[in-house]
Design an enzyme around this catalytic site. Structure first.
Site, mmCIF file in Angstrom:
data_model
loop_
_atom_site.group_PDB
_atom_site.id
_atom_site.type_symbol
_atom_site.label_atom_id
_atom_site.label_comp_id
_atom_site.label_asym_id
_atom_site.label_seq_id
_atom_site.Cartn_x
_atom_site.Cartn_y
_atom_site.Cartn_z
ATOM 1 N N SER A 58 -2.548 -7.861 3.012
ATOM 2 C CA SER A 58 -2.941 -7.751 4.426
ATOM 3 C C SER A 58 -3.312 -9.126 4.962
ATOM 4 O O SER A 58 -2.999 -9.460 6.106
ATOM 5 C CB SER A 58 -4.135 -6.807 4.567
ATOM 6 O OG SER A 58 -3.826 -5.537 4.076
ATOM 7 N N LYS B 95 -18.206 -6.520 8.484
ATOM 8 C CA LYS B 95 -17.001 -7.309 8.200
ATOM 9 C C LYS B 95 -16.083 -7.307 9.426
ATOM 10 O O LYS B 95 -15.794 -6.239 9.980
ATOM 11 C CB LYS B 95 -16.283 -6.679 6.994
ATOM 12 C CG LYS B 95 -15.337 -7.636 6.294
ATOM 13 C CD LYS B 95 -14.831 -7.000 5.008
ATOM 14 C CE LYS B 95 -13.435 -7.492 4.689
ATOM 15 N NZ LYS B 95 -12.819 -6.785 3.594
ATOM 16 N N HIS C 288 0.839 -1.204 0.000
ATOM 17 C CA HIS C 288 0.000 0.000 0.000
ATOM 18 C C HIS C 288 0.876 1.257 0.000
ATOM 19 O O HIS C 288 0.617 2.218 -0.734
ATOM 20 C CB HIS C 288 -0.884 0.044 1.261
ATOM 21 C CG HIS C 288 -1.931 -1.023 1.340
ATOM 22 N ND1 HIS C 288 -2.138 -1.799 2.452
ATOM 23 C CD2 HIS C 288 -2.852 -1.441 0.427
ATOM 24 C CE1 HIS C 288 -3.124 -2.639 2.249
ATOM 25 N NE2 HIS C 288 -3.577 -2.453 1.017
ATOM 26 N N ARG D 115 -1.268 -5.720 -8.136
ATOM 27 C CA ARG D 115 -0.043 -6.465 -7.827
ATOM 28 C C ARG D 115 0.291 -7.452 -8.927
ATOM 29 O O ARG D 115 1.437 -7.685 -9.250
ATOM 30 C CB ARG D 115 -0.211 -7.238 -6.515
ATOM 31 C CG ARG D 115 -0.184 -6.370 -5.297
ATOM 32 C CD ARG D 115 -0.688 -7.120 -4.111
ATOM 33 N NE ARG D 115 -2.068 -7.537 -4.326
ATOM 34 C CZ ARG D 115 -2.852 -8.079 -3.417
ATOM 35 N NH1 ARG D 115 -2.368 -8.306 -2.210
ATOM 36 N NH2 ARG D 115 -4.093 -8.411 -3.676
HETATM 37 O O1 PNS Z 1 -8.527 -3.144 0.398
HETATM 38 P P1 PNS Z 1 -9.747 -3.720 -0.235
HETATM 39 O O2 PNS Z 1 -10.527 -4.543 0.767
HETATM 40 O O3 PNS Z 1 -9.453 -4.474 -1.506
HETATM 41 O O4 PNS Z 1 -10.670 -2.469 -0.645
HETATM 42 C C1 PNS Z 1 -11.945 -2.663 -1.182
HETATM 43 C C2 PNS Z 1 -12.769 -1.375 -1.170
HETATM 44 C C3 PNS Z 1 -12.786 -0.742 0.220
HETATM 45 C C4 PNS Z 1 -12.173 -0.383 -2.130
HETATM 46 C C5 PNS Z 1 -14.194 -1.766 -1.642
HETATM 47 O O5 PNS Z 1 -14.647 -2.849 -0.895
HETATM 48 C C6 PNS Z 1 -15.203 -0.633 -1.512
HETATM 49 O O6 PNS Z 1 -15.133 0.331 -2.229
HETATM 50 N N1 PNS Z 1 -16.140 -0.754 -0.542
HETATM 51 C C7 PNS Z 1 -17.153 0.233 -0.305
HETATM 52 C C8 PNS Z 1 -18.517 -0.249 -0.772
HETATM 53 C C9 PNS Z 1 -18.688 0.010 -2.257
HETATM 54 O O7 PNS Z 1 -18.710 1.122 -2.716
HETATM 55 N N2 PNS Z 1 -18.824 -1.076 -3.008
HETATM 56 C C10 PNS Z 1 -19.008 -0.995 -4.434
HETATM 57 C C11 PNS Z 1 -17.690 -1.098 -5.180
HETATM 58 S S1 PNS Z 1 -17.936 -2.269 -6.418
#
Ligand code: PNS
Length: 183
Positions: free
Chosen positions: A151, A63, A39, A113
Site C-alpha cells: 500500500s 494514524k 491483499h 510477501r
Molecule cells: O496492514 P497492516 O498495517 O500491516 O496491519 C496491521 C494490523 C492492523 C494487523 C495491526 O496493526 C493490528 O492488529 N492493529 C490493531 C492493534 C493491535 O491489536 N495491536 C497488537 C498487535 S501486536
C-alpha cells in the site's frame, strides 16, 4: 505440568469455535490503505482454505491514512462484491484479538510477501498469542507476482500519475484517481 501454566493444547475447547456448523472462519486484518492486488491474492487463497473470511479494516484515529475507514471499507466491499456470501468487511478499532473474539472465531489470516515481512509478523503473532492464547495466526505466502506490492508504494506512485493498474484492483485505481483528481 502445572495447571497455572497454559500448554499449547489447553485451548482445545475454543479450537472448535471456528469450525462451527457455518464452516471454518478467519479474520484477515489490515490497514488496507488502500487494498492492493497482493491483499486480493491472499483473500483468494484464503477462500480456498476457509469457508468465510472477515476482512477487518483497522480504524486508528492516531494514524493518518490516505483513505478514511469508511472509504476503505467501501472500496473493499465493491471489489469483493462477487464473493459477498463468503466475505464480510468490517472496521475495527482497538486490539485485534478483541475484534477476533467478538466475532467468535480464533484464526487471524496474514500474508507474507518475503522474508523481510517475517520479523514484524512473528512479533505480532506472538504478541497476539500472549494476549489471547487460543487465537492462532495463519500465514499464506503471497504470489511472487505481488511480492513487491505494498500500500505504501502505491501511495508513493499514485499522486504522480504512475500506473498502478497492475498493483490494485480497478475500484481502488478509480478511487486513487479521484483522490488525486484524475479521471
Ligand atoms: O496492514 P497492516 O498495517 O500491516 O496491519 C496491521 C494490523 C492492523 C494487523 C495491526 O496493526 C493490528 O492488529 N492493529 C490493531 C492493534 C493491535 O491489536 N495491536 C497488537 C498487535 S501486536
Amino acid at each position: 505440568m502445572s495447571k497455572n501454566v497454559p500448554s499449547d493444547t489447553d485451548s482445545a475447547p475454543e479450537r472448535s469455535s471456528s469450525r462451527s456448523r457455518e464452516g471454518t472462519r478467519a479474520i484477515f486484518p489490515g490497514s488496507f490503505d488502500p487494498l492492493t492486488s497482493g491483499h486480493l491474492d491472499i483473500i483468494t487463497r484464503g477462500l480456498k482454505i476457509f469457508d468465510h473470511l472477515t476482512v477487518g479494516v483497522l480504524h486508528n484515529p492516531e494514524k493518518r491514512t490516505l483513505f478514511s475507514v469508511d472509504e476503505r471499507v467501501k472500496m473493499i466491499q465493491e471489489t469483493l462484491q462477487g464473493d459477498a456470501e463468503r466475505i464480510t468487511v468490517k472496521s475495527f478499532s482497538g486490539l485485534l484479538v478483541s475484534f477476533v473474539e467478538e466475532l467468535g472465531t480464533h484464526v487471524i489470516l496474514r500474508g507474507l510477501r518475503a522474508t523481510s515481512d517475517f520479523d514484524y509478523e512473528a512479533q505480532m503473532a506472538l504478541m497476539n498469542r500472549q494476549l489471547s492464547p487460543h487465537i492462532e495466526t495463519f500465514f499464506l505466502m503471497t504470489s511472487e507476482r505481488y511480492s513487491y506490492v505494498s500500500s505504501s508504494l502505491v501511495k508513493q506512485i499514485a499522486p504522480y500519475g504512475g500506473d498502478v493498474s497492475h498493483l490494485v484492483p480497478p475500484q481502488v485505481r478509480k478511487a486513487l484517481a479521484a483522490k488525486f483528481s484524475r479521471t
